[in-house]
Design an enzyme around this catalytic site. Structure first.
Site, short mmCIF file in Angstrom:
data_model
loop_
_atom_site.label_atom_id
_atom_site.label_comp_id
_atom_site.label_asym_id
_atom_site.label_seq_id
_atom_site.Cartn_x
_atom_site.Cartn_y
_atom_site.Cartn_z
CE1 TYR B 137 -4.08 1.83 0.94
CE2 TYR B 137 -3.05 2.43 3.01
CZ TYR B 137 -4.09 2.55 2.11
OH TYR B 137 -5.16 3.37 2.42
CG HIS B 142 -3.83 4.13 -3.38
ND1 HIS B 142 -5.07 4.16 -4.00
CD2 HIS B 142 -3.85 3.06 -2.56
CE1 HIS B 142 -5.79 3.13 -3.59
NE2 HIS B 142 -5.08 2.44 -2.70
NE ARG B 151 -8.02 5.61 7.02
CZ ARG B 151 -7.89 4.62 6.14
NH1 ARG B 151 -8.63 3.54 6.24
NH2 ARG B 151 -7.01 4.68 5.17
CD GLU B 208 -6.57 -1.32 -5.20
OE1 GLU B 208 -5.69 -2.13 -4.90
OE2 GLU B 208 -7.18 -0.63 -4.36
CD GLU B 210 -1.89 -3.25 -6.35
OE1 GLU B 210 -1.00 -4.01 -5.92
OE2 GLU B 210 -2.97 -3.04 -5.74
CG ASP B 242 -5.49 -5.69 -5.61
OD1 ASP B 242 -6.12 -6.75 -5.53
OD2 ASP B 242 -5.27 -4.93 -4.65
CD GLN B 249 -11.07 -2.40 -0.10
OE1 GLN B 249 -11.30 -2.35 -1.29
NE2 GLN B 249 -9.93 -1.96 0.43
CE1 TYR B 253 -12.74 -0.29 6.27
CE2 TYR B 253 -10.39 -0.54 6.59
CZ TYR B 253 -11.52 0.23 6.65
OH TYR B 253 -11.44 1.52 7.10
CE LYS B 262 -8.04 -4.67 -2.10
NZ LYS B 262 -7.42 -3.68 -3.00
#
Lengths: 424, 424
Positions: B137, B142, B151, B208, B210, B242, B249, B253, B262
């Site tokens: 991560y 990101h 959050r 995603e 990656e 991903d 999620q 999570y 995932k």
């Protein structure tokens, strides 16, 4: 194929009844013999039975052509993949051959002289190549205890907990067999009074008492295992110690979950007890409230009555039993875990390991981790040598045991033992 | 063995220079041929080079006795395990044999007639058996974007983020090769206005962008890979998608991380580009503030300059490039990820895959997921057919591409493509 009958099956090998390894058990493992040979084995009493040798002696004639080959492999995966009918037929054959009713004296003599070894004379190896490993979090008592300590005592369970079996992917490579010692890990932790993290040894090394099931059947990507069929995909169960570094965990785990706090080593017992052997010990699970979604609705009895205990043995000291728990306490069952894991099409593979999460009961003596037993160190455990433990010390040995008992029959899961060594 | 030289190496196979597959690249993969044969291959221009055939023709004489065998395997793991010296020697040999300076006309004729196949005439397979898979991560952009959305916009990064490369274990079994379609997953989600979760199709299916590196060397349990040696344990790099179900999620999570959101499918490109081919494209990483702990201190240049892009192609529509990013933006580098992953003694295995986490840059066009590009659906993307996307639709195809470019040399990572199908 699977029933609830509990008829003792006496064997011409003595001692099975009292050892937890009668013919009703017949667990599978991999043993290394003094000769250097490695083979698949089962156990009756204190005797390890070399299955490859039995296959070579034609004891399994007519069962499956590949048995001789799969029993010579260093892991059980190829054997497991043969499927439940083969496993059942083999079980029946073993019960006949080793049963008191076997009148073939010549066969018994050949087996005694070439296929039996004392358990103490072999080294048990990792029984499966773990393909993928998932750890669940399925004890409501454990999740509640952790929630009280780390989050909010008034709202200990997170909102999703009663709706789905919370789980996360773990590390397959570092799962080792009982008897393997683990070095105390190093890592980052964040002391309460520090602005920045520090690097060093974990000060909060813990065990977690768990059971893990081994998958016995592959699915394709996109396929779902309906809850009513989940048990067809489970080969058997093992004791599992999910070692955890609590101080590393509490610093690293947001927002993506435990990582280095767990992947330095997990330990399994050497024996896989088959689901067939465990069927007579099924019991109802705890009531689930609120009602679960239809894909998670299980038919009772969904749990298994397995008495569990954990001991700590200090260097040169005695074993001290620190926890007595039971697998039947689990809120979420194996079939619910597997139905949930595959509801999105995630494919499963023979050799996958799915651990239960820490198995705690209601009373404090049944908590399945030091974190809970000592309430994060607030109430240290007293050992019989006068020493105290908040968490595990170097040179402590952790021993987990499990057994089913009913109607005079006992099924043992063996021992899951690991010694904590000082950091390298 | 590894240097920064960027000298074009012309080949007697035409077109390598402009295709991203010159002799400076030489990635590895596994191809299925029309004949039904499967073999390890590399690529020059639009030609797939059958390495097993070359070994049979004795083109690799003197390099390693096992090459003929490992190139006939269905995955590259055994080849990778031969080690960096063999990989380097093979690279040099391939550059000699396929170089314009090769005067052995007879050898070239035999190779042309028996070891070359047009890329369009083969089917590329999964190049490695993934042993363990970890997803990091490691893009600060990101992690900041996600933190702002889910959050606290004022404290988007969690306290641990700048101190360690946050990562979590993922599912190895469901990683598939480019060209594999994935069905839209089902699962539990919790609508904002609902008291209880509901069951159904994900409405927030995302990609995603990656990169993933493949481990080339085993360690033992308890061993640590020091940061200065980390690159010796890395074989090469692949494009990685991903796929993520955002609504699943966000419900599942806490507290143990992403799980069913995932593990329904992740997609890799068919080519592993070796670290040796990428050495000329090393660049300094972003400044790290505060200073990292000593075990994470890397020597610059720690990053790699890989231009990345993501396209969405609707059913019967055109490709629309929706993201242009770069692997060099990563805050945490591969050597830091590997040093961190092993600091506690976690053992690594040839075939392990370590993904970077979503690679986002500073400007909105460089965000590596729909979640960020549309800011959780608030700003839908407009495609050239007039349609809009908050997340992925059924029958959308996602295509990721990557390339290094410098001094007239281009190194391609191929394509990582997957089509989203309706749920089964």
């Amino acid at each position: 194929m699977k029933d609830n009958s509990l008829k003792p099956i006496p064997s011409w090998i003595q001692g099975g009844e009292n050892s937890g390894f009668p013919l009703n058990n017949l667990p599978f493992g991999i043993a290394a013999f003094n000769s250097g040979l490695i083979a698949a084995v089962t156990r009756i009493g204190d005797q390890v039975v070399n299955l490859h040798k039995l296959a070579a002696l034609d004891v399994f004639s007519g069962l499956h052509a590949k048995l001789l080959h799969v029993f010579s492999q260093p892991v059980l995966n190829d054997f497991i993949e043969l499927g439940p009918q083969v496993h059942h037929d083999l079980r029946v054959r073993l019960q006949q051959v080793f049963g008191l009713d076997n009148t073939d004296k010549q066969q018994i003599d050949v087996i005694k002289s070439s296929a039996l070894t004392s358990f103490n004379a072999v080294r048990m190896l990792m029984p499966v190549k773990v393909t993928d490993y998932t750890d669940f979090y399925s004890s409501i008592e454990h999740a509640t205890n952790v929630g009280k300590m780390f989050r909010d005592p008034e709202n200990a369970l997170l909102p999703n907990w009663r709706h789905l079996p919370v789980g996360y992917h773990g590390r397959a490579s570092s799962i080792v067999v009982s008897g393997t010692s683990i070095h105390r890990p190093m890592g980052q932790t964040k002391p309460v009074n520090s602005d920045a993290p520090v690097f060093g040894l974990t000060k909060m090394l813990d065990f977690e008492l768990e059971m893990a099931f081994v998958v016995g059947k592959n699915t394709a990507l996109g396929e779902h295992v309906p809850i009513g069929k989940a048990r067809d995909y489970i080969f058997g169960l093992m004791l599992f110690n999910d070692l955890s570094a609590r101080d590393i965990q509490s610093w690293e785990y947001v927002p993506l979950g435990p990582f280095l706090a767990k992947n330095f080593g997990s330990v399994v017992a050497p024996w896989i007890v088959t689901l067939e052997a465990l069927y007579p010990f099924r019991v109802d699970g705890p009531a689930q409230e609120p009602e679960v979604l239809p894909y998670l609705k299980s038919v009772e009895p969904r749990n298994f009555d397995v008495q569990l205990e954990v001991s700590i043995r200090p260097e040169k000291g005695n074993e001290n039993i620190v926890c007595r728990s039971n697998y039947k306490y689990m809120y979420w069952s194996m079939d619910q875990q597997l139905a949930h894991h595959t509801i999105n099409g995630c494919n499963i593979t023979v050799g996958d390991l799915y651990a239960s999460g820490t198995i705690s009961g209601r009373d404090a003596g049944s908590y399945g981790s030091m974190l809970e037993l000592t309430w994060r160190g607030a109430n240290p455990l007293k050992l019989d040598d006068g020493s105290e433990r908040k968490f595990l010390n170097d040179n402590d040995t952790v021993i987990m045991r499990g057994r089913c008992q009913k109607d005079g029959i006992e099924i043992s899961f063996g021992e899951c033992e690991t010694k904590i060594l000082a950091a390298k």
